[in-house]
Design an enzyme around this catalytic site. Structure first.
Site, PDB file in Angstrom:
ATOM      1  N   LYS A 166      27.013  27.179 -19.114  1.00 30.72           N
ATOM      2  CA  LYS A 166      27.448  28.072 -20.200  1.00 30.72           C
ATOM      3  C   LYS A 166      26.221  28.320 -21.064  1.00 30.72           C
ATOM      4  O   LYS A 166      25.788  27.429 -21.797  1.00 30.72           O
ATOM      5  CB  LYS A 166      28.581  27.438 -21.013  1.00 30.72           C
ATOM      6  CG  LYS A 166      29.163  28.390 -22.058  1.00 30.72           C
ATOM      7  CD  LYS A 166      30.389  27.788 -22.718  1.00 30.72           C
ATOM      8  CE  LYS A 166      30.945  28.715 -23.800  1.00 30.72           C
ATOM      9  NZ  LYS A 166      31.500  29.977 -23.259  1.00 30.72           N
ATOM     10  N   ASP A 213      34.350  23.527 -24.652  1.00 25.20           N
ATOM     11  CA  ASP A 213      34.365  24.252 -23.384  1.00 25.20           C
ATOM     12  C   ASP A 213      33.305  23.702 -22.437  1.00 25.20           C
ATOM     13  O   ASP A 213      33.559  23.492 -21.251  1.00 25.20           O
ATOM     14  CB  ASP A 213      34.118  25.744 -23.625  1.00 25.20           C
ATOM     15  CG  ASP A 213      35.264  26.415 -24.366  1.00 25.20           C
ATOM     16  OD1 ASP A 213      36.336  25.796 -24.461  1.00 25.20           O
ATOM     17  OD2 ASP A 213      35.081  27.546 -24.838  1.00 25.20           O
TER      18      ASP A 213
END
Length: 224
Positions: free
Chosen positions: A39, A50
């Protein structure tokens, strides 16, 4: 073996990109694939929940978290806006981390930041990463009202850049209202790309990644 991968983007923030990314990562892991997760940026809080979920999904050690999420802003804002107060992001750091992640696995799952036109810098957007990294894209869309417009705009933005789109995955379906019950049919009639799902809403997914992986495996995605 040449590394392959996928870029998971969304029609908006909060549509479930992380759930889909984590589910795909765990599904590939369970199939014996050497899978990596990445990410490029995150925002909000001290640590990206996340990013931690992606790490857990691929069963990677805590020590590699900073490589999974190389840049993190504390404020829950678009990266370019968060940088006004926290300092300009070093995009070369992201590139270096991406190349390292790509080289460390056989398949890399990359989760984007918000939607495709989220500004990373004043003249650099999420689509610039997708274009640069030459990854095919899976668009995650919410099931409810408004998703037709958001999905069509997202697909149009990607197609204008001639980016390969694997399809649209409709996520978070509950079936409780008429918009959810008709949106998938409408998208399938309008779009000339594959529409997958729906993936139903399940509050257990974040804790039971194998259940999530199993449910994603039933959607017929061509990367599995």
């Amino acid at each position: 073996m040449k590394t392959s991968g996928i870029f998971i983007t969304g029609t908006d923030t909060g549509v479930g990109k992380t759930i889909v990314s984590a589910g795909l990562a765990r599904l590939l892991f369970n199939k014996g694939v050497l899978v990596g997760v990445f990410k490029p940026m995150a925002s909000g809080g001290v640590v990206s929940e996340d990013g931690k979920l992606l790490q857990k999904a691929a069963k990677l050690p805590n020590a590699v978290y900073s490589a999974i999420v190389p840049i993190h802003f504390k404020q829950p804002l678009a990266p370019w806006v968060a940088a006004w107060k926290e300092g300009k992001a070093d995009l070369s750091k992201v590139e270096k981390a991406y190349r390292k992640a790509k080289a460390s696995c056989d398949f890399l799952v990359v989760e984007g930041v918000g939607g495709v036109q989220v500004p990373i810098a004043q003249d650099f957007f999420v689509t610039d990463w997708i274009e640069r990294w030459k990854l095919p894209v899976l668009v995650v869309a919410r099931a409810g009202l408004g998703t037709i417009n958001h999905t069509l705009l997202t697909v149009e933005a990607l197609q204008k850049r001639k980016i390969k789109i694997i399809g649209v995955l409709v996520n978070g379906y509950t079936g409780k209202n008429i918009a959810e019950r008709t949106n998938i049919k409408a998208l399938k009639k309008i779009l000339k790309i594959q529409v997958y799902g729906p993936l139903k809403h399940n509050s257990r997914y974040r804790k039971d990644l194998d259940l999530l992986a199993n449910d994603i495996s039933k959607l017929g995605l061509p990367i599995i």
